[in-house]
Enzyme design. Structure first.
Site, PDB file in Angstrom:
ATOM      1  CB  THR A  18      76.020 -63.827 -43.530  1.00 19.09           C
ATOM      2  OG1 THR A  18      76.499 -62.487 -43.578  1.00 19.09           O
ATOM      3  CG2 THR A  18      76.150 -64.513 -44.873  1.00 19.09           C
TER       4      THR A  18
ATOM      5  CD  GLU B  41      80.049 -63.171 -43.778  1.00 24.64           C
ATOM      6  OE1 GLU B  41      78.941 -62.733 -44.100  1.00 24.64           O
ATOM      7  OE2 GLU B  41      81.120 -62.721 -44.236  1.00 24.64           O
TER       8      GLU B  41
HETATM    9  P1  ADP Z   1      74.865 -57.664 -41.724  1.00 25.44           P
HETATM   10  O1  ADP Z   1      75.873 -56.986 -42.589  1.00 25.44           O
HETATM   11  O2  ADP Z   1      74.412 -56.810 -40.569  1.00 25.44           O
HETATM   12  O3  ADP Z   1      75.310 -59.020 -41.248  1.00 25.44           O
HETATM   13  P2  ADP Z   1      73.164 -59.008 -43.669  1.00 25.44           P
HETATM   14  O4  ADP Z   1      72.677 -58.354 -44.932  1.00 25.44           O
HETATM   15  O5  ADP Z   1      74.235 -60.045 -43.771  1.00 25.44           O
HETATM   16  O6  ADP Z   1      73.574 -57.852 -42.667  1.00 25.44           O
HETATM   17  O7  ADP Z   1      71.871 -59.613 -42.951  1.00 25.44           O
HETATM   18  C1  ADP Z   1      72.073 -60.366 -41.786  1.00 25.44           C
HETATM   19  C2  ADP Z   1      70.864 -60.398 -40.869  1.00 25.44           C
HETATM   20  O8  ADP Z   1      69.705 -60.853 -41.568  1.00 25.44           O
HETATM   21  C3  ADP Z   1      71.090 -61.396 -39.746  1.00 25.44           C
HETATM   22  O9  ADP Z   1      71.760 -60.809 -38.638  1.00 25.44           O
HETATM   23  C4  ADP Z   1      69.661 -61.814 -39.392  1.00 25.44           C
HETATM   24  O10 ADP Z   1      69.132 -60.942 -38.399  1.00 25.44           O
HETATM   25  C5  ADP Z   1      68.884 -61.608 -40.704  1.00 25.44           C
HETATM   26  N1  ADP Z   1      68.553 -62.850 -41.425  1.00 25.44           N
HETATM   27  C6  ADP Z   1      67.336 -63.088 -42.020  1.00 25.44           C
HETATM   28  N2  ADP Z   1      67.304 -64.278 -42.617  1.00 25.44           N
HETATM   29  C7  ADP Z   1      68.523 -64.857 -42.414  1.00 25.44           C
HETATM   30  C8  ADP Z   1      69.098 -66.122 -42.803  1.00 25.44           C
HETATM   31  N3  ADP Z   1      68.401 -67.024 -43.503  1.00 25.44           N
HETATM   32  N4  ADP Z   1      70.377 -66.380 -42.413  1.00 25.44           N
HETATM   33  C9  ADP Z   1      71.071 -65.486 -41.699  1.00 25.44           C
HETATM   34  N5  ADP Z   1      70.604 -64.266 -41.312  1.00 25.44           N
HETATM   35  C10 ADP Z   1      69.326 -63.947 -41.646  1.00 25.44           C
HETATM   36  N1  RBF Z   2      83.531 -64.419 -49.499  1.00 21.98           N
HETATM   37  C1  RBF Z   2      84.628 -64.504 -50.314  1.00 21.98           C
HETATM   38  O1  RBF Z   2      85.312 -63.515 -50.527  1.00 21.98           O
HETATM   39  N2  RBF Z   2      84.993 -65.693 -50.895  1.00 21.98           N
HETATM   40  C2  RBF Z   2      84.276 -66.830 -50.719  1.00 21.98           C
HETATM   41  O2  RBF Z   2      84.644 -67.863 -51.268  1.00 21.98           O
HETATM   42  C3  RBF Z   2      83.097 -66.766 -49.880  1.00 21.98           C
HETATM   43  N3  RBF Z   2      82.335 -67.856 -49.685  1.00 21.98           N
HETATM   44  C4  RBF Z   2      81.238 -67.781 -48.873  1.00 21.98           C
HETATM   45  C5  RBF Z   2      80.465 -68.916 -48.662  1.00 21.98           C
HETATM   46  C6  RBF Z   2      79.357 -68.871 -47.838  1.00 21.98           C
HETATM   47  C7  RBF Z   2      78.540 -70.121 -47.624  1.00 21.98           C
HETATM   48  C8  RBF Z   2      78.985 -67.648 -47.212  1.00 21.98           C
HETATM   49  C9  RBF Z   2      77.775 -67.574 -46.319  1.00 21.98           C
HETATM   50  C10 RBF Z   2      79.751 -66.523 -47.415  1.00 21.98           C
HETATM   51  C11 RBF Z   2      80.883 -66.561 -48.240  1.00 21.98           C
HETATM   52  N4  RBF Z   2      81.668 -65.446 -48.450  1.00 21.98           N
HETATM   53  C12 RBF Z   2      82.767 -65.517 -49.269  1.00 21.98           C
HETATM   54  C13 RBF Z   2      81.380 -64.201 -47.731  1.00 21.98           C
HETATM   55  C14 RBF Z   2      80.589 -63.232 -48.604  1.00 21.98           C
HETATM   56  O3  RBF Z   2      81.502 -62.488 -49.371  1.00 21.98           O
HETATM   57  C15 RBF Z   2      79.794 -62.318 -47.715  1.00 21.98           C
HETATM   58  O4  RBF Z   2      78.820 -63.002 -47.005  1.00 21.98           O
HETATM   59  C16 RBF Z   2      79.204 -61.253 -48.587  1.00 21.98           C
HETATM   60  O5  RBF Z   2      78.875 -60.156 -47.835  1.00 21.98           O
HETATM   61  C17 RBF Z   2      78.078 -61.763 -49.466  1.00 21.98           C
HETATM   62  O6  RBF Z   2      77.607 -60.759 -50.300  1.00 21.98           O
HETATM   63 MG    MG Z   3      76.143 -60.557 -42.421  1.00 21.54          MG
END
Ligand code: ADP
Ligand code: RBF
Ligand code: MG
Length: 227
Positions: A47, A149
């Protein structure tokens, strides 16, 4: 149709075929920052986090929950998913005279790493993708700060931290939930992705800026995403 598990019998389409309903769509923008570092990427759901601060009124006024819509990213030309990307030539080992290997003095015209990165960012071109996003406190993780996110529905060859992102949020999918285990959270997010894909594929929800898809132009104004 989808073959994903759907225990709660959730609908695959949100809203009428004609397009987003009032008060949608919402616009947001920001540069992608580091998130909670929980390894969402390893779970297959990276995300891209956007800064959320108290001065930003939209985040204060919008209900927490899961939303869907369009994201645009100003990917620099050096990013493998950029339409401007040019694969570096596969470098054959070159025999060079010894003198060439001696480090050269930094020339006045050379850019620092920071300057180079800034210049690279400026070469960016907006590219549009479908997305799902979560706004709120992630009850499963009991966050104390509100986050925004975005999971972009595209496979990327490299990260894009620091890149400018714009969002056109077209609709609300569901409230945030707590779960008894990570698998249930992931299953729900995967279904959210299907909801977004199916809902956004309709003419009234597709942004015009994506051009003609299957003989049809989208009916939604996405000008903001590429301006
Ligand atoms: P963080 O905790 O830093 O947000 P994540 O594990 O959520 O780490 O990874 C997020 C990062 O991955 C984004 O900031 C982006 O640079 C990269 N990324 C790669 N593919 C995607 C995708 N399909 N959607 C969103 N972020 C992506
Ligand atoms: N986190 C929650 O605690 N409850 C949710 O219902 C939830 N829904 C999500 C739906 C989407 C489409 C996304 C992108 C994230 C959601 N998250 C939710 C956040 C999620 O916990 C976070 O991205 C984690 O770090 C995924 O492992
Ligand atoms: Mg993230």
């Amino acid at each position: 149709m989808t073959s994903l598990p759907n225990p709660d019998n959730r609908p695959l389409l949100i809203g009428p075929p004609t397009g987003p309903e009032t008060p949608f769509p919402f616009r947001m923008e920001g540069k992608v920052i580091s998130g909670f570092g929980r390894g969402s990427k390893e779970l297959g759901i990276p995300t891209a986090n956007l800064p959320v601060d108290d001065e930003t009124t939209w985040i204060k006024n919008i209900d927490s929950g899961i939303y869907f819509g369009w994201a645009s990213l100003k990917l620099p030309a050096s990013h493998p998913n950029s339409v401007l990307y040019q694969k570096p030539p596969t470098s054959e080992p070159v025999m060079e005279p010894v003198s060439a290997a001696v480090p050269q003095q930094r020339q006045q015209s050379e850019l620092s790493a920071k300057e180079e990165k800034e210049r690279d960012q400026q070469t960016g071109q907006w590219q549009i993708y479908p997305m799902v996003m979560s706004i709120g406190y992630n009850p499963f993780y009991k966050n104390t700060v509100r986050s925004a996110e975005v999971h972009v529905l595209e496979k990327f060859g490299a990260d894009f931290y620091g890149v400018e992102m714009r969002l056109l949020i077209t609709g609300f999918i569901r409230n945030e939930k707590d779960y008894s285990g990570l698998e249930a959270l992931i299953a729900d997010i995967e279904f959210d992705c299907e909801v977004a894909r199916h809902s956004l594929a309709r003419k009234g929800w597709r942004v015009r800026e994506l051009g003609v898809v299957q003989g049809e132009e989208g009916g939604l104004d996405g000008g903001w995403l590429v301006r």
